[in-house]
Scaffold this active site. Structure first.
Site, PDB file in Angstrom:
ATOM      1  N   GLY A 158       0.838  -1.202   0.000  1.00 42.31           N
ATOM      2  CA  GLY A 158       0.000   0.000   0.000  1.00 42.31           C
ATOM      3  C   GLY A 158       0.871   1.249   0.000  1.00 42.31           C
TER       4      GLY A 158
ATOM      5  N   ARG B 157      19.410  10.400  -4.469  1.00 47.81           N
ATOM      6  CA  ARG B 157      20.402  11.461  -4.270  1.00 47.81           C
ATOM      7  C   ARG B 157      21.609  10.950  -3.473  1.00 47.81           C
ATOM      8  NH1 ARG B 157      17.329  16.596  -4.811  1.00 47.81           N
ATOM      9  NH2 ARG B 157      16.442  16.302  -6.894  1.00 47.81           N
TER      10      ARG B 157
ATOM     11  N   ARG C 206       1.172  -5.165  -4.985  1.00 48.57           N
ATOM     12  CA  ARG C 206       1.414  -6.358  -4.165  1.00 48.57           C
ATOM     13  C   ARG C 206       1.625  -7.465  -5.190  1.00 48.57           C
ATOM     14  NH1 ARG C 206      -2.891  -3.703  -1.053  1.00 48.57           N
ATOM     15  NH2 ARG C 206      -1.937  -2.932   0.856  1.00 48.57           N
TER      16      ARG C 206
ATOM     17  N   ASP D 130       5.438  -4.776   6.106  1.00 44.97           N
ATOM     18  CA  ASP D 130       5.834  -6.148   6.434  1.00 44.97           C
ATOM     19  C   ASP D 130       5.926  -7.087   5.227  1.00 44.97           C
ATOM     20  OD1 ASP D 130       6.423  -6.187   9.062  1.00 44.97           O
ATOM     21  OD2 ASP D 130       4.472  -6.933   9.746  1.00 44.97           O
TER      22      ASP D 130
ATOM     23  N   THR E 177       4.287   2.772   5.852  1.00 43.65           N
ATOM     24  CA  THR E 177       2.884   2.341   5.862  1.00 43.65           C
ATOM     25  C   THR E 177       2.093   3.233   6.806  1.00 43.65           C
ATOM     26  OG1 THR E 177       1.368   0.646   6.730  1.00 43.65           O
ATOM     27  CG2 THR E 177       3.627   0.491   7.468  1.00 43.65           C
ATOM     28  N   ILE E 178       0.891   3.580   6.393  1.00 40.59           N
ATOM     29  CA  ILE E 178       0.095   4.463   7.260  1.00 40.59           C
ATOM     30  C   ILE E 178      -0.363   3.731   8.519  1.00 40.59           C
ATOM     31  CG2 ILE E 178      -0.680   5.865   5.304  1.00 40.59           C
ATOM     32  CD1 ILE E 178      -3.529   4.614   5.883  1.00 40.59           C
ATOM     33  N   ASP E 179      -0.249   2.404   8.523  1.00 41.20           N
ATOM     34  CA  ASP E 179      -0.734   1.625   9.674  1.00 41.20           C
ATOM     35  C   ASP E 179       0.187   1.704  10.893  1.00 41.20           C
ATOM     36  OD1 ASP E 179      -2.817   0.882   8.114  1.00 41.20           O
ATOM     37  OD2 ASP E 179      -2.146  -1.171   7.772  1.00 41.20           O
TER      38      ASP E 179
ATOM     39  N   ASP F 241       2.530  -0.238  11.739  1.00 38.93           N
ATOM     40  CA  ASP F 241       2.523  -1.561  12.379  1.00 38.93           C
ATOM     41  C   ASP F 241       3.816  -2.351  12.145  1.00 38.93           C
ATOM     42  OD1 ASP F 241       2.115  -1.932   9.693  1.00 38.93           O
ATOM     43  OD2 ASP F 241       0.538  -3.426   9.921  1.00 38.93           O
TER      44      ASP F 241
ATOM     45  N   ARG G 299      -6.400  -2.620   9.076  1.00 41.11           N
ATOM     46  CA  ARG G 299      -7.077  -3.915   9.083  1.00 41.11           C
ATOM     47  C   ARG G 299      -6.681  -4.734  10.299  1.00 41.11           C
ATOM     48  NH1 ARG G 299      -7.883  -5.374   3.183  1.00 41.11           N
ATOM     49  NH2 ARG G 299      -5.635  -5.102   3.066  1.00 41.11           N
TER      50      ARG G 299
ATOM     51  N   GLY H 143     -10.749  13.895  20.004  1.00 50.34           N
ATOM     52  CA  GLY H 143     -11.597  13.896  21.198  1.00 50.34           C
ATOM     53  C   GLY H 143     -12.754  12.916  21.097  1.00 50.34           C
ATOM     54  N   ALA H 144     -12.471  11.710  20.580  1.00 50.67           N
ATOM     55  CA  ALA H 144     -13.540  10.717  20.412  1.00 50.67           C
ATOM     56  C   ALA H 144     -14.091  10.252  21.763  1.00 50.67           C
ATOM     57  CB  ALA H 144     -13.002   9.523  19.633  1.00 50.67           C
TER      58      ALA H 144
ATOM     59  N   ARG I  23     -24.753   8.420  12.308  1.00 51.63           N
ATOM     60  CA  ARG I  23     -24.342   8.261  10.907  1.00 51.63           C
ATOM     61  C   ARG I  23     -22.969   7.608  10.858  1.00 51.63           C
ATOM     62  NH1 ARG I  23     -28.884   9.497  10.310  1.00 51.63           N
ATOM     63  NH2 ARG I  23     -29.788  11.156   9.014  1.00 51.63           N
TER      64      ARG I  23
ATOM     65  N   HIS J 132      -9.681   5.270   1.299  1.00 48.47           N
ATOM     66  CA  HIS J 132      -8.347   5.480   0.741  1.00 48.47           C
ATOM     67  C   HIS J 132      -7.894   6.937   0.709  1.00 48.47           C
ATOM     68  CE1 HIS J 132      -8.947   1.329  -0.374  1.00 48.47           C
ATOM     69  NE2 HIS J 132      -7.645   1.250  -0.559  1.00 48.47           N
TER      70      HIS J 132
HETATM   71  O1  F6P Z   1      -1.502  -1.328   4.769  1.00 46.32           O
HETATM   72  C1  F6P Z   1      -2.102  -0.108   4.605  1.00 46.32           C
HETATM   73  C2  F6P Z   1      -3.571  -0.231   4.337  1.00 46.32           C
HETATM   74  O2  F6P Z   1      -3.972   1.074   4.020  1.00 46.32           O
HETATM   75  C3  F6P Z   1      -4.430  -0.814   5.440  1.00 46.32           C
HETATM   76  O3  F6P Z   1      -4.735   0.066   6.481  1.00 46.32           O
HETATM   77  C4  F6P Z   1      -5.655  -1.201   4.660  1.00 46.32           C
HETATM   78  O4  F6P Z   1      -6.353  -2.211   5.335  1.00 46.32           O
HETATM   79  C5  F6P Z   1      -5.078  -1.696   3.379  1.00 46.32           C
HETATM   80  O5  F6P Z   1      -3.850  -1.031   3.211  1.00 46.32           O
HETATM   81  C6  F6P Z   1      -5.956  -1.452   2.191  1.00 46.32           C
HETATM   82  O6  F6P Z   1      -5.359  -1.992   1.077  1.00 46.32           O
HETATM   83  P1  F6P Z   1      -5.875  -1.831  -0.413  1.00 46.32           P
HETATM   84  O7  F6P Z   1      -5.281  -0.579  -0.939  1.00 46.32           O
HETATM   85  O8  F6P Z   1      -5.362  -3.032  -1.096  1.00 46.32           O
HETATM   86  O9  F6P Z   1      -7.366  -1.745  -0.371  1.00 46.32           O
END
Ligand code: F6P
Length: 320
Positions: free
Chosen positions: A11, A25, A72, A103, A125-127, A129, A171, A185-186, A244, A250
């Site tokens: 991703g 560079r 991927r 990963d 990665t934005i996760d 993780d 995920r 502030g959830a 709601r 994305h």
């Molecule tokens: O690994 C980053 C991520 O944005 C996850 O948070 C998300 O579950 C997944 O990629 C979504 O992947 P795709 O772009 O394949 O829908």
């Protein structure tokens, strides 16, 4: 090492371009030749490589996504796929590869190293993780995007005395949900790492805060917990508060990288090229306590990143 390649995989994450730029560079500064591999490992399999020069990466530091494209690659998980990638490297004289991703991308880097092509990984990665690393490229920008979106939701939620149930990416990881949940502030934050009790963690908290004068609510839900539509319906049924659901999706992966991500990417990429130059391989760059360091990829992949329960408890304490 005289010729290296760089690829982005998995991703996309804001700041990947800043990392590619700094790899290119640094390599050129060290008198290496450098190739950009198009669409992750698929580019190595299909021999889609671009020679990079100083100007190929001009005007990219501020851009989201990845100019090298990403993918991927199921084929790279097969022995045949790896062999094709190795053959490309040999044909092109590529002696090392910098892999920018998460990963899954590092598992590829480990396998490529095992087949004789030294690799170094950069966590993007934005996760957030990656176990060995406190912060990954893209996470800060994504968090700011989430905050920006949820602030807008708050305006309309407040105006209608509603409850907004917001799904953010992740995920398998709740980092983005946890830190953005704190920042917006959830009332409640739901993450895949912690089981939640609908009555106690949502209904009772809404009732408690309503009793002290609160009329609108934000519930942040990590993608791995999911079902935000059902959750919003159930909240409305049980509490009587109009609700709601919003899936941010994305949009969280795009946008111009923050200062923090551009800096992190630049530092990590520079460090990664120097690792290859020093003859190190199968390493992943990480940041801990504001200091760059590196780990063996195989060991890094086996590490566990414990969810920050203290932060989770803190979030609960201040969300009343
Ligand atoms: O690994 C980053 C991520 O944005 C996850 O948070 C998300 O579950 C997944 O990629 C979504 O992947 P795709 O772009 O394949 O829908």
């Amino acid at each position: 090492m005289k010729k290296i390649a760089v690829l982005t995989s998995g991703g996309d994450a804001p700041g990947m371009n800043a990392a590619v730029r700094a790899v290119v560079r640094t390599a050129l500064h060290e008198n290496m030749e450098v190739y950009g591999v198009v669409r992750g490992y698929n580019g190595l399999i299909n021999d889609e490589l671009i020679p990079m020069d100083l100007r190929t990466v001009s005007d990219t530091i501020h851009r989201g996504g990845t100019v090298l494209f990403t993918a991927r690659s199921p084929e790279f998980r097969t022995e045949e796929g790896i062999q094709k990638a190795v053959a490309t490297c040999h044909r092109r004289g590529i002696e090392g590869v910098v892999v920018i991703g998460g990963d899954g991308s590092f598992r590829g880097a480990r396998d490529l190293t095992a087949h004789g092509i030294p690799c170094v990984g950069i966590p993007a990665t934005i996760d957030n993780d990656i176990s060995c690393c406190e912060e990954t490229i893209g996470y800060d920008t994504a968090a700011n995007t989430v905050i920006n979106m949820v602030d807008k939701l708050r305006d309309t939620s407040q105006s209608h005395d509603r409850c907004s149930v917001v799904e953010v990416m992740g995920r398998h990881a709740g980092w983005l949900a946890l830190t953005t949940g704190i920042a917006v502030g959830a009332t409640s934050i739901l993450v895949p790492e912690v089981e939640f009790d609908f009555q106690k963690d949502i209904v009772d908290k809404m009732k408690l805060t309503a009793a002290t004068g609160k009329h609108h609510f934000i519930i942040v839900v990590a993608e791995g917990v999911g079902h935000v539509d059902e959750l919003a319906k159930k909240i409305e049924e049980v509490t009587g508060v109009e609700s709601r659901a919003t899936v941010l999706g994305h949009v969280q992966r795009g946008g111009s990288p923050s200062s923090r991500d551009r800096n992190l990417a630049s530092h990590m990429a520079n460090y990664a090229v120097h690792l290859l130059e020093e003859g190190k391989s199968n390493r992943v760059v990480a940041i801990r306590n504001n200091k760059l360091l590196d780990f063996d990829i195989t060991e890094a992949l086996e590490m566990k990143k414990p969810f920050d329960m203290d932060m989770y408890r803190m979030a609960n304490e201040i969300s009343i």
